[in-house]
Design a protein around this motif. Sequence first.
Motif, PDB file in Angstrom:
ATOM      1  N   GLY A  15       0.830  -1.193   0.000  1.00  0.00           N
ATOM      2  CA  GLY A  15       0.000   0.000   0.000  1.00  0.00           C
ATOM      3  C   GLY A  15       0.863   1.242   0.000  1.00  0.00           C
ATOM      4  N   ARG A  16       0.190   2.376  -0.163  1.00  0.00           N
ATOM      5  CA  ARG A  16       0.866   3.665  -0.129  1.00  0.00           C
ATOM      6  C   ARG A  16       0.328   4.463   1.049  1.00  0.00           C
ATOM      7  NH1 ARG A  16       1.295   8.733  -0.775  1.00  0.00           N
ATOM      8  NH2 ARG A  16      -0.867   9.257  -1.170  1.00  0.00           N
ATOM      9  N   SER A  17       1.215   5.108   1.769  1.00  0.00           N
ATOM     10  CA  SER A  17       0.896   5.937   2.918  1.00  0.00           C
ATOM     11  C   SER A  17       0.191   5.089   3.994  1.00  0.00           C
ATOM     12  CB  SER A  17       0.077   7.152   2.481  1.00  0.00           C
ATOM     13  OG  SER A  17       0.017   8.104   3.511  1.00  0.00           O
ATOM     14  N   ALA A  18      -1.043   5.446   4.355  1.00  0.00           N
ATOM     15  CA  ALA A  18      -1.740   4.677   5.400  1.00  0.00           C
ATOM     16  C   ALA A  18      -1.905   3.218   4.985  1.00  0.00           C
ATOM     17  CB  ALA A  18      -3.094   5.302   5.709  1.00  0.00           C
ATOM     18  N   GLY A  19      -2.047   2.968   3.698  1.00  0.00           N
ATOM     19  CA  GLY A  19      -2.140   1.596   3.208  1.00  0.00           C
ATOM     20  C   GLY A  19      -0.863   0.808   3.459  1.00  0.00           C
ATOM     21  N   ALA A  20       0.275   1.502   3.440  1.00  0.00           N
ATOM     22  CA  ALA A  20       1.548   0.840   3.755  1.00  0.00           C
ATOM     23  C   ALA A  20       1.585   0.432   5.220  1.00  0.00           C
ATOM     24  CB  ALA A  20       2.715   1.770   3.423  1.00  0.00           C
ATOM     25  N   ALA A  33       3.932 -13.110   1.527  1.00  0.00           N
ATOM     26  CA  ALA A  33       5.337 -13.455   1.324  1.00  0.00           C
ATOM     27  C   ALA A  33       6.235 -12.263   1.594  1.00  0.00           C
ATOM     28  CB  ALA A  33       5.547 -13.947  -0.104  1.00  0.00           C
ATOM     29  N   ALA A  34       5.687 -11.048   1.420  1.00  0.00           N
ATOM     30  CA  ALA A  34       6.487  -9.836   1.568  1.00  0.00           C
ATOM     31  C   ALA A  34       5.551  -8.642   1.698  1.00  0.00           C
ATOM     32  CB  ALA A  34       7.401  -9.663   0.365  1.00  0.00           C
ATOM     33  N   VAL A  35       6.176  -7.472   1.971  1.00  0.00           N
ATOM     34  CA  VAL A  35       5.419  -6.226   2.116  1.00  0.00           C
ATOM     35  C   VAL A  35       6.052  -5.158   1.226  1.00  0.00           C
ATOM     36  CG1 VAL A  35       4.713  -4.382   3.709  1.00  0.00           C
ATOM     37  CG2 VAL A  35       4.782  -6.759   4.501  1.00  0.00           C
ATOM     38  N   LEU A  36       5.200  -4.453   0.476  1.00  0.00           N
ATOM     39  CA  LEU A  36       5.621  -3.305  -0.313  1.00  0.00           C
ATOM     40  C   LEU A  36       5.019  -2.067   0.322  1.00  0.00           C
ATOM     41  CD1 LEU A  36       6.868  -1.898  -2.762  1.00  0.00           C
ATOM     42  CD2 LEU A  36       4.783  -2.487  -4.039  1.00  0.00           C
ATOM     43  N   ALA A  37       5.873  -1.178   0.820  1.00  0.00           N
ATOM     44  CA  ALA A  37       5.424   0.037   1.510  1.00  0.00           C
ATOM     45  C   ALA A  37       5.858   1.261   0.706  1.00  0.00           C
ATOM     46  CB  ALA A  37       6.002   0.083   2.920  1.00  0.00           C
ATOM     47  N   VAL A  65      10.598  -0.544   1.208  1.00  0.00           N
ATOM     48  CA  VAL A  65      10.058   0.793   1.438  1.00  0.00           C
ATOM     49  C   VAL A  65      10.599   1.689   0.333  1.00  0.00           C
ATOM     50  CG1 VAL A  65       9.953   2.769   3.008  1.00  0.00           C
ATOM     51  CG2 VAL A  65      10.026   0.442   3.940  1.00  0.00           C
ATOM     52  N   VAL A  66       9.705   2.353  -0.390  1.00  0.00           N
ATOM     53  CA  VAL A  66      10.094   3.336  -1.392  1.00  0.00           C
ATOM     54  C   VAL A  66       9.623   4.678  -0.857  1.00  0.00           C
ATOM     55  CG1 VAL A  66       9.933   4.068  -3.795  1.00  0.00           C
ATOM     56  CG2 VAL A  66       9.836   1.625  -3.229  1.00  0.00           C
TER      57      VAL A  66
END
Length: 131
Positions: A15-20, A33-37, A65-66
Motif C-alpha cells: 500500500g501507499r501511505s496509510a495503506g503501507a 510473502a512480503a510487504v511493499l510500503a 520501502v520506497v
Amino acid sequence: MAALTRPGPPVVAGGRSAGARVACRTAVELDAAAVLALAFPLHPPGRPEKSRDGELLAAGRPTLVVQGGRDPFGGPAEFPQPAGEHPYELVEVARADHGFAVPKKADLTQDEALALITDVVAGWLDRLGDR
C-alpha cells in the motif's frame, strides 16, 4: 487468529501511505510473502517524536520501502536501521514528496521518478521469486 494458507502464487501485501501501515500490520495474518510500503508515513509531519517505526519493523516479512527524499512524513535519513530476520530495504526517490511528485527543477523528471519506482519494485519482486 491463525495465518491463512492459500494455494497459488505468493501474496505481497502492499500500500501507499496509510495503506503501507496496514500492509505492515496485517502481513503475518495474511500469510503474505512480503510487504511493499510506498511512502510509509513514519511520523506525522513535523512530529518525529510520534514515530511509527514499530509498525514497519514488526512487519515480519521481507519489506521494500520506497520513500520520497523530501517526504514530510519521514525522509529516508529518519528511518531506523533495518534489523531482524526480515530486515527492510529502503529506496529513496530523490527530491520526491509524499505523493512522489518531484519539483520541475529537479535532476529527474516526473516520468523518470515513476520509472525508477516501477523498476525498483519490479526488480525486488523478481528477487523475491528467486528465494
